[in-house]
Design an enzyme around this catalytic site. Structure first.
Site, PDB file in Angstrom:
ATOM      1  N   GLY A  67       1.264  -1.462  -0.131  1.00 45.59           N
ATOM      2  CA  GLY A  67      -0.096   0.167   0.311  1.00 45.59           C
ATOM      3  C   GLY A  67       0.677   1.593  -0.160  1.00 45.59           C
ATOM      4  O   GLY A  67       0.632   1.997  -1.069  1.00 45.59           O
ATOM      5  N   PHE A  68       1.816   1.004   1.123  1.00 47.80           N
ATOM      6  CA  PHE A  68       3.248   1.861   1.051  1.00 47.80           C
ATOM      7  C   PHE A  68       1.999   4.193   1.352  1.00 47.80           C
ATOM      8  O   PHE A  68       2.254   4.934   1.076  1.00 47.80           O
ATOM      9  CB  PHE A  68       4.031   2.726  -0.298  1.00 47.80           C
ATOM     10  CG  PHE A  68       4.291   0.843  -0.291  1.00 47.80           C
ATOM     11  CD1 PHE A  68       4.840   1.086   0.598  1.00 47.80           C
ATOM     12  CD2 PHE A  68       3.824   0.385  -1.392  1.00 47.80           C
ATOM     13  CE1 PHE A  68       6.118  -1.081   0.318  1.00 47.80           C
ATOM     14  CE2 PHE A  68       4.206  -0.454  -1.348  1.00 47.80           C
ATOM     15  CZ  PHE A  68       4.965  -1.501  -0.644  1.00 47.80           C
ATOM     16  N   GLY A  92       1.396  -7.363   3.573  1.00 52.34           N
ATOM     17  CA  GLY A  92       1.777  -7.818   3.710  1.00 52.34           C
ATOM     18  C   GLY A  92       3.669  -7.725   4.144  1.00 52.34           C
ATOM     19  O   GLY A  92       4.250  -7.980   4.199  1.00 52.34           O
ATOM     20  N   THR A  93       2.927  -6.896   5.484  1.00 54.46           N
ATOM     21  CA  THR A  93       3.884  -6.370   6.121  1.00 54.46           C
ATOM     22  C   THR A  93       3.579  -7.135   7.431  1.00 54.46           C
ATOM     23  O   THR A  93       5.049  -7.028   7.787  1.00 54.46           O
ATOM     24  CB  THR A  93       3.482  -4.611   6.814  1.00 54.46           C
ATOM     25  OG1 THR A  93       2.548  -4.806   7.510  1.00 54.46           O
ATOM     26  CG2 THR A  93       3.697  -3.954   6.229  1.00 54.46           C
ATOM     27  N   ALA A 149       1.049  -2.549  14.135  1.00 52.43           N
ATOM     28  CA  ALA A 149       2.020  -3.268  15.311  1.00 52.43           C
ATOM     29  C   ALA A 149       1.416  -3.083  16.330  1.00 52.43           C
ATOM     30  O   ALA A 149       0.648  -3.570  17.267  1.00 52.43           O
ATOM     31  CB  ALA A 149       3.513  -3.935  14.689  1.00 52.43           C
ATOM     32  N   ASN A 197       9.263  -9.572  15.290  1.00 51.69           N
ATOM     33  CA  ASN A 197       8.745 -10.814  15.034  1.00 51.69           C
ATOM     34  C   ASN A 197      10.787 -10.225  14.318  1.00 51.69           C
ATOM     35  O   ASN A 197      10.303  -8.962  12.702  1.00 51.69           O
ATOM     36  CB  ASN A 197       8.037 -11.281  13.653  1.00 51.69           C
ATOM     37  CG  ASN A 197       8.340 -12.740  13.223  1.00 51.69           C
ATOM     38  OD1 ASN A 197       9.761 -12.308  12.082  1.00 51.69           O
ATOM     39  ND2 ASN A 197       8.058 -13.879  13.049  1.00 51.69           N
ATOM     40  N   THR A 233       9.515 -10.860   9.096  1.00 52.81           N
ATOM     41  CA  THR A 233       9.103  -9.702   8.849  1.00 52.81           C
ATOM     42  C   THR A 233       9.601  -8.122   9.482  1.00 52.81           C
ATOM     43  O   THR A 233       9.425  -7.167   8.573  1.00 52.81           O
ATOM     44  CB  THR A 233       7.627  -9.446   8.999  1.00 52.81           C
ATOM     45  OG1 THR A 233       7.324  -9.504  11.126  1.00 52.81           O
ATOM     46  CG2 THR A 233       6.898 -11.160   8.645  1.00 52.81           C
ATOM     47  N   GLY A 257       7.594   0.251   9.597  1.00 49.86           N
ATOM     48  CA  GLY A 257       6.901   0.194   8.417  1.00 49.86           C
ATOM     49  C   GLY A 257       8.018   2.046   7.785  1.00 49.86           C
ATOM     50  O   GLY A 257       8.346   1.998   6.765  1.00 49.86           O
ATOM     51  N   GLU A 258       7.429   2.802   8.371  1.00 49.34           N
ATOM     52  CA  GLU A 258       7.749   4.064   7.928  1.00 49.34           C
ATOM     53  C   GLU A 258       9.607   4.005   7.988  1.00 49.34           C
ATOM     54  O   GLU A 258       9.936   5.150   6.941  1.00 49.34           O
ATOM     55  CB  GLU A 258       7.167   5.380   8.036  1.00 49.34           C
ATOM     56  CG  GLU A 258       5.891   4.815   8.472  1.00 49.34           C
ATOM     57  CD  GLU A 258       5.109   4.964   7.388  1.00 49.34           C
ATOM     58  OE1 GLU A 258       4.971   5.649   6.797  1.00 49.34           O
ATOM     59  OE2 GLU A 258       3.562   4.637   7.681  1.00 49.34           O
TER      60      GLU A 258
HETATM   61 MO1  MOS Z   1       2.540   4.673   5.071  1.00 45.20          MO
HETATM   62  S1  MOS Z   1       2.315   6.388   4.246  1.00 45.20           S
HETATM   63  O1  MOS Z   1       0.774   4.132   4.818  1.00 45.20           O
HETATM   64  O2  MOS Z   1       3.881   4.171   3.737  1.00 45.20           O
END
Ligand code: MOS
Length: 734
Positions: free
Chosen positions: A233-234, A461-462, A504, A625, A628, A698-699
């Site tokens: 998604g990102f 997918g994370t 998470a 984890n 991942t 994620g970011e």
């Molecule tokens: Mo975050 S902007 O949903 O990669």
């Protein structure tokens, strides 16, 4: 938080990592179904027709020929579309305005996709064109303040600047970027009376549910959204765009289920982009390296649909301590599709400007770049004046620098040469805000000994499936392979969107709470059961392990979950819980931190850059984890390479079209571009932030990464390129 037993409350104390992805086999065997892949009977195919002018109005759409084309069921235009409530800033055929080239202006619904495409070509569309705003550089002089927010000011900037011995004053810029998850957006919608069912590729099933309910004036409970897997998604799948609403509208008009899947080229415009940034940065310091003033003014484009700020200067207000500070954001109105969140919105771009500027300042001061950052280390949040819930950025600098071999760096550029390659080292700080929101979960202990976990979240997918199986297993002390996880369905207990690195830290505490409560129910059942060896025991007396309850004082007194449940009606033991936010959350500030190092080799003849090594250490709290989690970090660093060297959306300034709306010309790194990437986590839990101690992951990987590469290129060549991507021509001309 309810605690059964202090020795078992933190799952991580007996962490049993799932060493494979929960959904790995389903994905590699093709069993995992993505939105567009669900078999729906009698499904029709919809194709979105896009505006071919950047600005004006649609005068007419003649559909007389197209309507009779083979296989056509319906053609929906602004002239015949049902009136709905527009949810957000999307074009859903409610007016005839054209605000950008590529804007959805009609939908053709047909028996097959090729027939929908063919019929679309037969539409005769007449526009009344208006002058368009398409040249960012020419429009920069008209930049305006956003309607809301965007500025901070501390201290006395003028006085601080006057005291400075060294000043860096430069412009840094980054281009528009478009998200390209492997799975483009797609929606399948079907109606049953006033009940709507959709499969949607999304980062937030609840958001889709709410938006569709609003659009069609039906209760949210009438909208069933399913999204078991999202193919990346990102940020682009965090917003509900036109196609999702139009799929539901088309299904209503055509009176049959409709599938609307965007083509790759449709990912460039109608579903958001990361706006460009034009950053003016002024850093002023005393001779000892202490920052006196940080000034960061960032301007980006915004669409005419809404103010959307790429908040590049936001992190500058908290990353380093300085006597004074000003940050501003300004907007340039343009006839382009909307800006939106893209991986580390704000920080990804802002860290390019700030972290290159710091490298320039370090050189002017003749201070090591890490040392400069340590001199200005923010011991508390300088913006909010609050303590950090946890900050171990010093450890990140030290550990990553050691692993990288930073001590071998020569401060003076252009000193290391291997054949026809110049070698350079660069570094930058990484950072991203930590957020979480309440999240509900159901945990069901089944008579057969398996455990069901259900959460209305989604896995992009994370690794959300994996970490939730682990959380339930850790809390109940069972083998994680006994846990079945269901996500991506609005009939499950509600959770939030998956964006801004919040998933998470939000969903694990919900599952943890529900699992603790399910465990308590089991213990109560045993305690009340005269036939149980644990009859009369209190919650504090009992432990669980490997599917058994036992008395702490006498482990011989035990029985299995299954035996207990079998004797008591053979019905599942179920608990639902919603994670509570920390009561004292206004008393601290939470961020994730990191240090990222790059080694580049630049060809002296061709100026080709090879990123040989990237080494990063991150303070993201508990690494739930390893597989991942580090995979997320590596993905972010790869994107940093992309941002530094390759990625750029090119807009034609006459017609407003994206010139490179495909993956052949919109360059992203391939395997041959990516060499050694070594990431680690400090792994110090942040229990103030949440009971599992984990912050988002994620970011942060992308933040600082592009700047570290830019700084390494400077160290290799002595050429400072401040405009991304750093292509060969820019190095040659620097
Ligand atoms: Mo975050 S902007 O949903 O990669």
């Amino acid at each position: 938080m309810i605690s059964v037993d202090e020795t078992t409350t933190h799952p991580i104390q007996d962490q049993r990592q799932l060493d494979h992805r929960y959904d790995g086999i389903a994905k590699v065997t093709g069993r995992a179904k993505y939105a567009a892949e669900f078999p729906v009977e009698n499904v029709a195919y919809a194709h979105i027709v896009q505006a071919t002018i950047p600005s004006g109005t649609i005068v007419s759409i003649d559909q007389s020929v197209a309507t009779h084309a083979a296989g056509v069921y319906s053609i929906i235009t602004p002239f015949n579309a049902p009136k709905i409530t527009v949810p957000g800033n999307v074009n859903v055929l409610q007016d005839t305005n054209v605000l950008y080239s590529g804007q959805p202006i009609a939908v053709v619904v047909a028996r097959s996709l090729p027939e929908a495409h063919e019929a679309a070509k037969l539409l005769r569309i007449q526009y009344k064109e208006q002058p368009a705003k398409l040249d960012f550089n020419a429009l920069l002089k008209d930049a305006r303040a956003p309607k809301r927010g965007g500025t901070t000011r501390r201290g006395d900037p003028e006085a601080s600047l006057a005291k400075a011995t060294v000043v860096v004053d430069q412009i840094y810029s980054t281009p528009i970027q478009n998200h390209n998850p492997m799975e483009p957006h797609a929606t399948i919608a079907s109606w049953d009376g006033d009940k709507l069912s959709v499969y949607d590729a999304t980062q937030g099933i609840s958001g889709v549910q709410g938006s569709l309910a609003r659009a069609f004036s039906i209760p949210p409970a009438n909208v069933h959204v399913q999204c078991p897997y999202t193919g990346g998604g990102f940020g682009t799948k965090g917003y509900v765009w036109s196609h999702t609403v139009l799929a539901a509208m088309a299904a209503k008009v055509a009176q049959r289920p409709v599938k609307l899947a965007l083509g790759r080229e449709q990912m460039f415009g109608p579903v958001g982009s990361r706006p460009n940034t034009y950053q003016h940065i002024k850093l002023a310091a005393s001779a000892d390296g202490k920052l006196l003033l940080q000034q960061h003014d960032s301007t980006c484009f915004t669409s005419l649909m809404s103010d959307w700020i790429e908040s590049a200067a936001a992190a500058t207000a908290l990353l380093y301590d300085s006597e004074s500070l000003t940050t501003t954001h300004n907007l340039v109105d343009m006839n382009l599709g909307m800006g939106t969140w893209m991986r580390a919105p704000g920080e990804a771009t802002g860290s390019v400007g700030l972290e290159i500027a710091l490298d320039e300042l370090a050189e002017k001061l003749n201070i090591d770049p890490i040392q400069l950052r340590l001199i200005n280390y923010a011991e508390k949040d300088p913006g909010k004046g609050l303590p950090w819930s946890s900050k171990h950025l010093r450890e990140c600098y030290t550990q990553a620098a050691d692993r990288f071999g930073w001590s071998k760096r020569t401060a003076q550029p252009g000193q290391r040469r291997e054949g026809n390659k110049l070698i350079g080292y660069g570094m930058a700080t990484a950072n991203y805000g930590a957020g979480r929101r309440p999240s509900s979960a159901v945990v069901r202990i089944l008579p057969n000994g398996r455990v069901f976990v259900g959460v209305g979240t989604q896995d992009l997918g994370t690794g959300t499936y994996t970490i939730l199986a682990q959380t339930a297993a850790d809390t109940l002390f069972i083998d994680p392979t006994l846990v079945d996880v269901k996500l991506g369905d609005t009939t499950l207990p509600p959770s939030g969107g998956s964006g801004g690195s919040t998933t998470a830290a939000s969903v694990c505490p919900g599952v943890y709470d529900a699992a603790i409560q399910a465990k308590l129910k089991l213990i109560q059942l045993a305690s009340a059961d005269a036939q149980s060896p644990l009859h009369g025991a209190t919650a504090d007396d009992v432990h669980t392990r490997d599917g058994k309850l036992f008395l702490k004082s006498n482990p011989e007194k035990s029985e299995t979950f299954t035996a207990l449940i079998a004797r008591n009606g053979n019905t599942p033991i179920e608990a639902t819980a919603t994670s509570e936010m920390p009561k004292d959350r206004d008393t601290f500030s939470s961020h994730s931190w990191g240090a990222i190092f790059a080694e580049v080799a630049v060809d002296v003849d061709t100026h080709m850059v090879q990123v040989r090594r990237m080494v990063g250490t991150y303070d993201i709290g508990t690494l739930i984890n390893a597989k991942t989690g580090t995979n997320q970090l590596i993905g972010g660093v790869v994107w940093g390479v992309s941002m530094a060297l390759l990625e750029e959306t090119l807009i034609d300034t006459t017609y407003g079209r994206t010139l490179n709306e495909n993956l052949a010309e919109y360059h992203v790194p391939v395997n041959a571009d990516i060499h050694q990437i070594d990431v680690t986590a400090v792994g110090i839990p942040d229990y103030k932030f949440n009971p599992l101690g984990s912050r988002g992951i994620g970011e942060i990987g992308i933040t600082g990464a592009a700047a570290a590469i830019a700084n390494a290129i400077y160290n290799a060549t002595g050429k400072r390129v401040r405009d991304l991507p750093i292509t060969l021509d820019k190095i040659m001309n620097a």
